[in-house]
Scaffold this motif. Sequence first.
Motif, mmCIF file in Angstrom:
data_model
loop_
_atom_site.group_PDB
_atom_site.id
_atom_site.type_symbol
_atom_site.label_atom_id
_atom_site.label_comp_id
_atom_site.label_asym_id
_atom_site.label_seq_id
_atom_site.Cartn_x
_atom_site.Cartn_y
_atom_site.Cartn_z
ATOM 1 N N HIS A 211 -4.515 -37.685 33.633
ATOM 2 C CA HIS A 211 -3.392 -37.017 32.975
ATOM 3 C C HIS A 211 -3.842 -35.708 32.335
ATOM 4 O O HIS A 211 -3.141 -34.689 32.414
ATOM 5 N N SER A 212 -5.003 -35.724 31.727
ATOM 6 C CA SER A 212 -5.543 -34.524 31.109
ATOM 7 C C SER A 212 -5.810 -33.440 32.153
ATOM 8 O O SER A 212 -5.537 -32.256 31.929
ATOM 9 N N LEU A 213 -6.328 -33.852 33.299
ATOM 10 C CA LEU A 213 -6.569 -32.898 34.387
ATOM 11 C C LEU A 213 -5.266 -32.264 34.852
ATOM 12 O O LEU A 213 -5.166 -31.045 34.999
ATOM 13 N N GLU B 146 -6.433 -27.416 45.808
ATOM 14 C CA GLU B 146 -5.992 -26.036 45.581
ATOM 15 C C GLU B 146 -6.434 -25.513 44.224
ATOM 16 O O GLU B 146 -6.144 -24.374 43.876
ATOM 17 N N HIS B 147 -7.116 -26.345 43.477
ATOM 18 C CA HIS B 147 -7.609 -25.949 42.150
ATOM 19 C C HIS B 147 -9.064 -26.403 42.066
ATOM 20 O O HIS B 147 -9.402 -27.354 41.359
ATOM 21 N N THR B 148 -9.901 -25.709 42.789
ATOM 22 C CA THR B 148 -11.281 -26.157 42.988
ATOM 23 C C THR B 148 -12.076 -26.258 41.696
ATOM 24 O O THR B 148 -13.076 -26.977 41.643
ATOM 25 N N GLY B 149 -11.627 -25.554 40.652
ATOM 26 C CA GLY B 149 -12.332 -25.642 39.383
ATOM 27 C C GLY B 149 -12.282 -27.032 38.781
ATOM 28 O O GLY B 149 -13.120 -27.389 37.937
ATOM 29 N N PHE B 150 -11.305 -27.828 39.208
ATOM 30 C CA PHE B 150 -11.160 -29.186 38.675
ATOM 31 C C PHE B 150 -11.708 -30.245 39.629
ATOM 32 O O PHE B 150 -11.738 -31.425 39.290
ATOM 33 N N LYS B 151 -12.109 -29.808 40.819
ATOM 34 C CA LYS B 151 -12.528 -30.776 41.834
ATOM 35 C C LYS B 151 -13.752 -31.568 41.388
ATOM 36 O O LYS B 151 -13.799 -32.793 41.513
ATOM 37 N N ARG C 193 -4.825 -41.308 40.885
ATOM 38 C CA ARG C 193 -6.046 -40.598 41.284
ATOM 39 C C ARG C 193 -5.861 -39.929 42.650
ATOM 40 O O ARG C 193 -6.322 -38.803 42.869
ATOM 41 N N LYS C 194 -5.199 -40.615 43.575
ATOM 42 C CA LYS C 194 -4.959 -40.033 44.891
ATOM 43 C C LYS C 194 -4.132 -38.758 44.779
ATOM 44 O O LYS C 194 -4.377 -37.781 45.486
ATOM 45 N N TYR C 195 -3.149 -38.768 43.874
ATOM 46 C CA TYR C 195 -2.362 -37.564 43.633
ATOM 47 C C TYR C 195 -3.271 -36.434 43.142
ATOM 48 O O TYR C 195 -3.187 -35.301 43.619
ATOM 49 N N CYS C 196 -4.152 -36.758 42.202
ATOM 50 C CA CYS C 196 -5.080 -35.751 41.656
ATOM 51 C C CYS C 196 -6.004 -35.209 42.736
ATOM 52 O O CYS C 196 -6.293 -34.003 42.786
ATOM 53 N N GLU C 197 -6.469 -36.087 43.618
ATOM 54 C CA GLU C 197 -7.364 -35.652 44.685
ATOM 55 C C GLU C 197 -6.676 -34.651 45.610
ATOM 56 O O GLU C 197 -7.322 -33.738 46.145
ATOM 57 N N LEU D 297 -12.966 -34.016 38.508
ATOM 58 C CA LEU D 297 -12.302 -35.249 38.931
ATOM 59 C C LEU D 297 -13.316 -36.270 39.422
ATOM 60 O O LEU D 297 -13.143 -37.479 39.210
ATOM 61 N N SER D 298 -14.362 -35.820 40.069
ATOM 62 C CA SER D 298 -15.361 -36.747 40.606
ATOM 63 C C SER D 298 -16.044 -37.553 39.506
ATOM 64 O O SER D 298 -16.592 -38.630 39.762
ATOM 65 N N ASP D 299 -16.008 -37.044 38.283
ATOM 66 C CA ASP D 299 -16.621 -37.748 37.149
ATOM 67 C C ASP D 299 -15.620 -38.581 36.359
ATOM 68 O O ASP D 299 -15.980 -39.201 35.352
ATOM 69 N N MET D 300 -14.370 -38.599 36.793
ATOM 70 C CA MET D 300 -13.320 -39.294 36.045
ATOM 71 C C MET D 300 -13.039 -40.671 36.628
ATOM 72 O O MET D 300 -13.036 -40.846 37.849
ATOM 73 N N ASP D 301 -12.772 -41.637 35.752
ATOM 74 C CA ASP D 301 -12.398 -42.975 36.204
ATOM 75 C C ASP D 301 -11.378 -43.633 35.283
ATOM 76 O O ASP D 301 -11.151 -44.834 35.359
#
Length: 211
Positions: free
Chosen positions: A107-109, A89-94, A80-84, A97-101
Amino acid sequence: MNYKQQFSQVLETQFSNCKKSILVAIDAGMALSDLKDGFLINNEVNTHALGEVHFYSFTSSIIKNSFLVTAYSFFEYSFRKYCEIIVTEHTGFKRKLSDMDKVYQYHSLVANILPVSASVISEDWARLVIYREIRNIIVHHNSIVPGNTTLKTKLTLAVDNHIDPENNGPITISDYMIKEMLDVGLRFLLNLIDLYEQHYPEGIFSDKYKF
């Protein structure tokens, strides 16, 4: 030292510390589990307690199974830290990610940003999927392999007698499996860092990135 080097170094240090801490704790727990019923026989309170519980809470299977769950949770946290980091740089996914646990959500992100089908990534991910299923067997099925367990996971557990093919007893996790899971998890993340740098040569993990 660029951000790639800093983050990689942090991951390597934290995974190493996690592995060492778990192995020390396993050794301590195993030492307690080896104590016999006659221990501290002159102490009535301790003798009674020992006679009642027989150190069940320190049996090897419980100790090692619980630490595999701990190690896998540590990998999930690091993923998760890697994803954060990369979603900066990919704000469309930001916001997504906040809704993912869940680890498969991470991995999908990442799959939307990087070619995770690369063999160096996909092979380790396939191994981590097996470890995730083993983790779920421990947490949700009291360490008893359910009928819907995948064949790959059953085969993994059959190696080195993690499960007894003659009965339906609980799985037994080895020190080696815990160490391997952490090694695979670290390698997976370090390769993701390299892959990101290759595809985004001016991104956050590159020498050109300005803090």
